[in-house]
Design a protein around this motif. Structure first.
Motif: not given
Length: 221
Positions: A178-195, A203-210
């Motif tokens: 999203d060039r107007a705001t922040e880009d995001t990266l979402t982990a929708r599914k990850v099997r085998g994670l600790a409880t 979802t985490v925000s990412l700084e575009v350009g850096r």
């Protein structure tokens, strides 16, 4: 000795996942073709704890190597790994017409990690299930990691196989630009994670350009 989780390179996401992606996982990275979703593949390719083969279906190895080097030099998602490893990444170009396990499996070599960019091209073939199974079995046998970069299908013709791949994958990440705001990266599914890891999606925000580098020519070389 059990392997540690594999870092995605996005530090806030790795912390949320309790360290990263569990060994033996096949992960899918979803995103628009003009987004920076391929940077997760670049990060996997240069990770010091992985012996990775990068399979490209739509760009030449020289083009991919240059893109990895540019991203590493700028410190974009690759952190402190530096640009040097970009020169040592094992990059192979694979054809996709009529792809089957018999053709695809030799391309995997003995590496414990595999990146396929873009798996969308393989989904358009009759043999995509065989290719998917070959990659999944390869990394599970080695307790490694596979990352299928899957950019969006503009006309929606591959919606059904994309859903099937995401259901069968061990992990699914979605990058939204999203060039107007922040880009995001979402982990929708990850099997085998600790409880103790929070309930997904995360979802985490990412700084575009850096933090991220957009390659507008990806898919057109």
């Amino acid at each position: 000795m059990a392997r540690d989780a594999f870092r995605t390179g996005v530090h806030s996401l790795d912390r949320a996942l309790g360290g990263g992606i569990p060994p033996g996982s096949l992960a899918v990275a979803l995103g628009d073709a003009a987004s920076a979703v391929e940077l997760l593949g670049y990060r996997t390719a240069v990770a010091p704890d992985l012996d990775t083969r990068y399979l490209t279906t739509m760009r030449t190895p020289a083009t991919v190597r240059a893109a990895i080097g540019d991203a590493a030099s700028a410190g974009r998602t690759l952190g402190d790994l530096g640009p040097a490893r970009a020169e040592t990444v094992d990059i192979r170009q694979v054809g996709v017409a009529g792809e089957s396990a018999d053709v695809f499996h030799p391309s995997l070599g003995e590496h414990d990690a595999v990146v396929v960019d873009s798996f969308r091209d393989i989904l358009a073939t009759d043999g995509w299930r065989d290719a998917f199974t070959a990659v999944r079995d390869h990394v599970r046998e080695r307790d490694g990691l596979a990352l299928l970069v899957l950019d969006a299908d503009p006309d929606g013709a591959l919606d059904r196989p994309v859903r099937q791949v995401c259901r069968a994958a061990d992990a699914v990440f979605e990058y939204r630009a999203d060039r107007a705001t922040e880009d995001t990266l979402t982990a929708r599914k990850v099997r085998g994670l600790a409880t103790e890891v929070p309930v997904l999606p995360v979802t985490v925000s990412l700084e575009v350009g850096r933090t991220l580098h957009h390659d507008p020519d990806r898919g057109h070389q």
